[in-house]
Enzyme design. Structure first.
Site, short mmCIF file in Angstrom:
data_model
loop_
_atom_site.label_atom_id
_atom_site.label_comp_id
_atom_site.label_asym_id
_atom_site.label_seq_id
_atom_site.Cartn_x
_atom_site.Cartn_y
_atom_site.Cartn_z
N SER A 1 19.37 -11.72 0.31
CA SER A 1 20.78 -11.38 0.32
C SER A 1 21.65 -12.57 -0.05
CB SER A 1 21.17 -10.85 1.70
OG SER A 1 22.48 -10.34 1.69
N GLU B 1 25.67 -11.09 -5.29
CA GLU B 1 25.49 -9.74 -4.76
C GLU B 1 26.78 -9.28 -4.09
OE1 GLU B 1 22.45 -7.48 -1.63
OE2 GLU B 1 22.81 -9.64 -1.46
N GLN C 1 0.83 -1.21 0.00
CA GLN C 1 0.00 0.00 0.00
C GLN C 1 0.87 1.27 0.00
OE1 GLN C 1 0.06 -2.37 2.31
NE2 GLN C 1 0.02 -1.57 4.40
N HIS D 1 20.41 -12.67 7.71
CA HIS D 1 19.44 -11.71 7.16
C HIS D 1 18.06 -12.32 7.02
CE1 HIS D 1 20.98 -7.79 6.09
NE2 HIS D 1 22.08 -8.31 5.61
#
Length: 428
Positions: A232, A322, A186, A257
């Site tokens: 991650s 990453e 939202q 994470h």
């Protein structure tokens, strides 16, 4: 932690795009906020965050920002200030300038660089609050010259007490004054389409859960987005000289994470593989987020034993991680062979958290193998470019027939005639 050979390891990982039910839910939320504005926003905040608000309470007040300072330690403010300085200095070096090039025939060609006017930054709640993400989103936008930066964050990042005061203080230290207590899909819809209380933005940045990621994908095209971030990832490339204690700690720094985070060691040494596997188990015992990290290591962790470092490098480039840590004897000799990685950490002391929090490079980095074609967030993410063409009469007379030839080859006679009328009038 499972140990496998390079031949046994499956390099493919499913990219998370959400279930059909999650996609349908996000589409409904986005459409309702688009059509109903504040009313839908407040209803979803009550439903998902269990916080009852009125429209006038959506925006965080200056008094709330100041009150947050009383709840954080001075040492935290010092740390945030030092980190912000490093991040700003790094991103200052990425700035581009407009340019113009005068041609011999009097034509002037160029490129005009302008900042985006209004950017929305999403700061997640949930499993943890991340003040560092505030800096990593806001500072590149500021360096680019974005005049309006608005932040949204769930209303209960700090539990029943409301927004986490560390997030508010970090935002204030970074210079953000327009903050709204909304989260989830939202919030993304409100930033994209606007409501009576919130003006729409040009771009939305920042990580979030699967619903936030799907909402960003849903509104892309109405606004720009930074990326659709996945869990991650870290890959450590190590030889026999690496310190297994350091390697294990760095793997766990990412495993904690999220249950879906990926932590992989690629090593040419069986002894190193065995030592790291044992060390991971030992360090897990005292890790506060042990349950999350254990699930990550079990489902998405691995130790890959290769024939040599060259084979390890090929695996790294296929994984396109990453975060990549290179813990070999001469890491600079390996650097030039790395083609795909979001952020590269060289040597025993360049632990991944150094980049997450303090060194200066951005920690919002491509995941799910997208480092093959994309880059960390930087100043370029917050600018737009306009081409500039001033064509002289001499240039048009010289090149007009060539332009008409190309236009007519594509069947666009109107294009050709737009040039022809000028040649007929100016050439006589």
């Amino acid at each position: 932690m499972k140990i496998v050979s390079a031949q046994e390891f499956d390099l493919r990982r499913e990219v998370e795009y959400g279930s059909p039910e999650q996609n349908a839910a996000v589409q409904q939320i986005v459409q309702r906020v688009k059509q109903e504005g504040d009313a839908a926003l407040l209803q979803y905040t009550a439903q998902f965050d269990r916080v009852e608000l009125t429209a006038s309470q959506l925006r965080v007040t200056e008094e709330e920002l100041q009150a947050a300072y009383a709840q954080v330690e001075p040492s935290f403010i010092t740390a945030i200030t030092l980190a912000a300085n490093n991040i700003r200095q790094f991103h200052q070096k990425q700035k581009r300038n407009s340019w113009m090039d005068l041609q011999p025939d009097g034509s002037l060609l160029g490129q005009i660089i302008r900042p985006l006017q209004r950017v929305g930054v999403y700061v997640p709640g949930g499993k943890a609050a991340y003040p560092s993400s505030v800096l990593m989103n806001v500072i590149p936008a500021q360096v680019a010259g974005v005049p309006q930066i608005v932040m949204v964050t769930p209303p209960a990042t700090g539990g029943t007490e409301g927004i986490d005061p560390y997030i508010l203080v970090t935002a204030a230290e970074a210079g953000v004054t327009e903050i709204y207590r909304i989260g989830g899909a939202q919030a993304i819809a409100a930033l994209a389409y606007g409501t009576d209380s919130i003006e729409p933005v040009d771009k939305i940045c920042g990580p979030g859960n699967i619903y936030v990621a799907l909402a960003k994908r849903e509104v892309y095209g109405v606004v720009d987005i930074d990326s659709i971030a996945g869990p991650s990832e870290i890959v450590v490339l190590a030889d026999h000289l690496a310190n297994p204690v350091y390697v294990a700690a760095d793997l766990l720094s990412q495993a904690e994470h999220d249950e879906m985070a990926s932590a992989i060691l690629v090593t040419s040494s069986q002894e190193m593989a065995d030592a790291v596997a044992a060390e991971v188990e030992r360090q897990l015992e005292s890790l506060p987020r042990r349950e999350i990290a254990t699930a990550s290591i079990r489902n998405y962790g691995a130790i890959i034993v290769t024939r040599d470092i060259a084979e390890g490098i090929r695996i790294v480039n296929r994984l396109a991680p990453e975060h990549l840590e290179i813990m070999v004897d001469q890491p600079m000799n390996v650097l030039g062979m790395i083609e795909n990685a979001g952020a590269i950490f060289l040597g025993n002391y360049s632990s991944e958290p150094v980049g997450d929090y303090f060194a200066g490079p951005n920690h919002i980095i491509p995941t799910n193998g997208t480092a093959r074609f994309s880059s960390p967030v930087d100043v370029d993410d917050f600018i737009k470019k306009s081409s500039m063409i001033y064509y002289s009469k001499e240039a048009l007379l010289t090149n007009g027939n060539i332009i008409m030839e190309l236009a007519r080859h594509e069947g666009l006679e109107g294009h050709a005639r737009a040039i022809q009328v000028r040649l007929e009038q100016e050439g006589s």
